[in-house]
Write a protein that holds these residues in place. Structure first.
Motif, PDB file in Angstrom:
ATOM      1  N   GLU A  51      69.276 -34.068  11.198  1.00  0.00           N
ATOM      2  CA  GLU A  51      70.717 -34.318  11.279  1.00  0.00           C
ATOM      3  C   GLU A  51      71.418 -33.825  10.020  1.00  0.00           C
ATOM      4  O   GLU A  51      72.526 -33.258  10.082  1.00  0.00           O
ATOM      5  N   LEU A  52      70.776 -33.994   8.880  1.00  0.00           N
ATOM      6  CA  LEU A  52      71.351 -33.520   7.625  1.00  0.00           C
ATOM      7  C   LEU A  52      71.463 -32.000   7.621  1.00  0.00           C
ATOM      8  O   LEU A  52      72.470 -31.431   7.173  1.00  0.00           O
ATOM      9  N   ALA A  53      70.416 -31.329   8.117  1.00  0.00           N
ATOM     10  CA  ALA A  53      70.449 -29.862   8.189  1.00  0.00           C
ATOM     11  C   ALA A  53      71.562 -29.389   9.113  1.00  0.00           C
ATOM     12  O   ALA A  53      72.280 -28.425   8.813  1.00  0.00           O
ATOM     13  N   GLN A  54      71.725 -30.069  10.239  1.00  0.00           N
ATOM     14  CA  GLN A  54      72.787 -29.701  11.174  1.00  0.00           C
ATOM     15  C   GLN A  54      74.168 -29.923  10.566  1.00  0.00           C
ATOM     16  O   GLN A  54      75.081 -29.112  10.762  1.00  0.00           O
ATOM     17  N   ALA A  55      74.325 -31.010   9.813  1.00  0.00           N
ATOM     18  CA  ALA A  55      75.612 -31.291   9.172  1.00  0.00           C
ATOM     19  C   ALA A  55      75.951 -30.236   8.133  1.00  0.00           C
ATOM     20  O   ALA A  55      77.113 -29.815   8.000  1.00  0.00           O
ATOM     21  N   ASN A  56      74.949 -29.792   7.393  1.00  0.00           N
ATOM     22  CA  ASN A  56      75.174 -28.741   6.408  1.00  0.00           C
ATOM     23  C   ASN A  56      75.575 -27.440   7.095  1.00  0.00           C
ATOM     24  O   ASN A  56      76.473 -26.722   6.641  1.00  0.00           O
ATOM     25  N   ARG A  57      74.895 -27.139   8.197  1.00  0.00           N
ATOM     26  CA  ARG A  57      75.213 -25.919   8.951  1.00  0.00           C
ATOM     27  C   ARG A  57      76.629 -25.993   9.537  1.00  0.00           C
ATOM     28  O   ARG A  57      77.354 -24.997   9.556  1.00  0.00           O
ATOM     29  N   ALA A  58      77.021 -27.169  10.001  1.00  0.00           N
ATOM     30  CA  ALA A  58      78.369 -27.344  10.543  1.00  0.00           C
ATOM     31  C   ALA A  58      79.421 -27.165   9.458  1.00  0.00           C
ATOM     32  O   ALA A  58      80.495 -26.597   9.695  1.00  0.00           O
ATOM     33  N   PHE A  59      79.122 -27.656   8.252  1.00  0.00           N
ATOM     34  CA  PHE A  59      80.028 -27.434   7.117  1.00  0.00           C
ATOM     35  C   PHE A  59      80.205 -25.943   6.863  1.00  0.00           C
ATOM     36  O   PHE A  59      81.329 -25.467   6.647  1.00  0.00           O
TER      37      PHE A  59
END
Length: 264
Positions: A50-58
């Motif tokens: 989830e953290l990786a996805q949030a970074n990618r979304a940023f």
């Protein structure tokens, strides 16, 4: 991983930060050693995916905002293995003439990027080390697409925490700043120890086995990377809080990453 995607010089026994990130994002360009490290990471931080996805979304939100402001040149340093919502897809979705150069030193990331970008004459990938920014700026693959007399967006997303203090990460950003004309942008996301010091210390120990470290830094330390840049609203914040598309997470600090965008 399909053997035809594996460059012969790749060391499959040592985890690569690019391939671990690829695994966390659901990709299949990774080896057993990468999955082993990622499994350890998930024990330390069960929300790592989830953290990786949030970074990618940023990253996607930042690129879209910059492209909508009129900037049409992007240099993505430490770009990693291509996945859904790549910089060229987002930028060229706003402006089909946008130009993007990806930079990474991971053999698999570069090989896969070249395949993905085949036929796109406004996107390129070069193999280079972010610790030598002046070599990147002078590379023929960069200068063929990027006009440094016009504004450029430099992206260092989940990249600077892979640089040890003795390798002087601030000098990387300074070289990019000096190369950018007014109107250029800088995008940074970076691991921080402020909310979960014990957890980020454990992550750092895991990454000691990988091709690059994971050096968590404070908000103040990360903010100094923006010296000479004007931070855009809402400033340097946890990545889900930076201009969110929907509801804001009620505990953004659990994402362990600060993100911000600066403008010259």
């Amino acid at each position: 991983m399909d053997p035809e995607w594996i460059p012969p010089e790749v060391d499959s026994q040592r985890p690569s930060v690019a391939r671990v990130y690829d695994f966390l994002l659901g990709g299949d360009h990774n080896f057993a050693s990468d999955r082993d490290l990622a499994t350890g990471l998930l024990r330390v931080e069960p929300q790592a995916r989830e953290l990786a996805q949030a970074n990618r979304a940023f990253l996607r939100r930042a690129v879209r905002a910059i492209a909508e402001s009129g900037v049409d040149q992007f240099v993505d340093i430490g770009s990693g293995i291509p996945t859904q919502g790549n910089v060229h897809e987002v930028a060229q979705g706003v402006n089909p003439d946008a130009r993007v150069v990806y930079v990474d030193n991971d053999d698999v990331a570069v090989a896969h990027s070249r395949t993905i970008l085949a036929g796109n004459d406004r996107a390129e990938v070069i193999q280079a080390d972010m610790r030598r920014p002046r070599e990147i700026l002078a590379d023929d693959g960069v200068t063929a697409l990027i006009d440094f007399t016009r504004p450029v967006a430099f992206l260092l997303v989940a990249a600077l925490h892979l640089v040890k203090p003795e390798e002087d990460p601030a000098s990387i950003v300074a070289a990019l700043r000096d190369a950018g004309v007014p109107g250029s942008h800088l995008v940074i996301s970076h691991l921080t120890h402020e909310a979960e010091p014990g957890k980020t210390a454990a992550i750092g120990k895991l990454y000691d086995r990988a091709t690059s470290p994971a050096v968590a830094r404070s908000h103040a330390e990360i903010l100094r990377f923006f010296d000479g840049w004007e931070l855009l609203d809402p400033g340097l914040v946890y990545v889900p809080v930076w201009r969110p598309d929907g509801e804001v997470d009620d505990k953004p600090e659990r994402f362990l990453m600060f993100g911000g965008v600066g403008r010259r």
